[in-house]
Design an enzyme around this catalytic site. Structure first.
Site, PDB file in Angstrom:
ATOM      1  N   HIS A  27       0.804  -1.226   0.000  1.00 28.09           N
ATOM      2  CA  HIS A  27       0.000   0.000   0.000  1.00 28.09           C
ATOM      3  C   HIS A  27       0.837   1.276   0.000  1.00 28.09           C
ATOM      4  CE1 HIS A  27      -3.419  -2.493   0.198  1.00 28.09           C
ATOM      5  NE2 HIS A  27      -3.597  -2.557   1.501  1.00 28.09           N
ATOM      6  N   HIS A  48      -9.979   1.957   0.074  1.00 26.00           N
ATOM      7  CA  HIS A  48      -9.842   0.814   0.978  1.00 26.00           C
ATOM      8  C   HIS A  48     -10.923   0.824   2.067  1.00 26.00           C
ATOM      9  CE1 HIS A  48      -7.923  -2.290   3.398  1.00 26.00           C
ATOM     10  NE2 HIS A  48      -6.943  -2.404   2.512  1.00 26.00           N
ATOM     11  N   GLU A  67     -11.719  -4.167  -3.022  1.00 25.01           N
ATOM     12  CA  GLU A  67     -10.787  -3.144  -3.477  1.00 25.01           C
ATOM     13  C   GLU A  67     -10.505  -3.308  -4.978  1.00 25.01           C
ATOM     14  OE1 GLU A  67      -7.285  -3.333  -0.810  1.00 25.01           O
ATOM     15  OE2 GLU A  67      -8.561  -4.710   0.334  1.00 25.01           O
TER      16      GLU A  67
END
Length: 359
Positions: A110, A184, A321
């Site tokens: 991420h 997210h 996602e």
């Protein structure tokens, strides 16, 4: 009678360095409402009516800024520069070896230890009208987190229907780079006040294949696996929890579902997933133009983080996602995440809510 404004702005909190974090509220009809904060360009709350008309928040998060700063759980955040994992925190781009900052064992996750979810974004537009919207901007410097190229990123949240939230991303770079952005959010369609989990939520996916992973959640060096005959077959609706404890090596690797589903090919925004709560009657359809959908069943929520009046525990929520496939910079056989200065990165996802009969 004065009609309530469809969009309002206010201060959500102040960062330790003194910068203010704003919150923008987009209001639809019948209580439908999206609340966005500039820290992480995050969806802080999403209020949705149920089959009986009762309105509740359906995404995990916090009521205060300090908790977002203290606990990095990605609740509702805009994730980048590269969502999901890059194996070994490195990849080769145009013959150059790019070494990233590892933050998930040996891997980059991420965007690394200080990704876009930790940044203060700037509001550059806020539009009233029948489809209220807010656009936020973040400029990632060349070399930030070791990624090449200055990246100008915009994300727009817009109410595009009576109970429909659209999230659109765009990005431009000054040098060849890789980009993979997503939202997210952790969803629980029962509503957070119900105090229930998502294992009885019924999930349908437009995916015939998924990516098998190793013990560190990196895709295996093999083609996508067929979902047929496995706990990963959601082509027809199944409760999330129906097979989550199956004696399956891939379920063990993810401690549940934490896998990329390879969406069926199609042009533009198309239906990727449908999530239904039998308790509340809320239904969410997710439409996207992305090639993959990471499904994460909240396996690592362990009550060490709380918010909105409850401690968050395993399977309290589920993430859907939309994004590029994980580790794509190292996998020429996967859809390419490459972005050149001549191109514009684009990604649009729509969350469309409705109701059905509640149990």
């Amino acid at each position: 009678m004065v009609e309530q404004a469809r969009i309002t702005r206010g201060i959500f909190g102040t960062l330790p360095d003194g910068r203010d974090v704003e919150r923008v509220v987009l209001r639809g009809t019948d209580g439908f409402e999206a609340r966005i904060i500039t820290f992480g360009a995050a969806l802080q709350a999403l209020l949705v009516p149920d089959a009986r008309g009762a309105v509740d928040d359906v995404v995990l998060g916090h009521d205060d800024l300090l908790s977002y700063v203290k606990f990095r759980k990605f609740f509702g955040a805009t994730v980048g520069r590269y969502a999901n994992r890059i194996a070994g925190a490195r990849f080769t781009l145009d013959g150059d070896d790019v070494r990233l900052d590892a933050n998930d064992g040996a891997h980059a996750l991420h965007g690394g230890p200080d990704g876009f979810d930790r940044k203060l974004w700037q509001i550059v537009a806020a539009e009233e009208g029948e489809q209220p919207s807010v656009t936020l901007l973040y400029v990632s410097p060349d070399g930030e987190a070791s990624y090449p190229g200055r990246l100008d990123v915009r994300v727009t949240y817009q109410l595009t229907g009576p109970m429909e939230l659209s999230v659109s991303f765009s990005a431009r770079t000054t040098r060849a780079t890789v980009v993979n952005l997503t939202n997210h959010s952790f969803f629980n369609l029962d509503g957070l006040s119900a105090g229930t989990g998502i294992l009885d939520h019924r999930l349908t996916l437009a995916a015939d294949h998924y990516l098998a992973i190793d013990e560190t959640a990196i895709p295996l060096a093999e083609p996508p696996r067929a979902v047929a005959g496995t706990p990963f077959d959601f082509r027809d609706p199944h409760p999330v929890g129906a097979r989550i404890r199956a004696d399956d090596p891939q379920i063990r690797c993810g401690r549940g579902y934490d896998h990329n589903f390879c969406l069926r090919d199609g042009a533009g925004v198309r239906l990727a997933a449908r999530l239904e709560s039998p308790r509340s009657g809320r239904v969410m359809e997710l439409l996207t133009d992305q090639p993959g959908l990471q499904i994460y069943s909240g396996n690592y929520l362990d009550a060490t983080t709380s918010g909105k009046g409850r401690a968050f525990r395993q399977s309290d929520a589920i993430c859907l996602e939309p994004q590029a496939w994980p580790d794509s910079p190292n996998r020429p056989d996967f859809p390419s995440p490459h972005l050149s200065p001549d191109d514009v990165y684009g990604h649009r996802t729509v969350y469309r809510f409705s109701t059905a009969g509640a149990s």
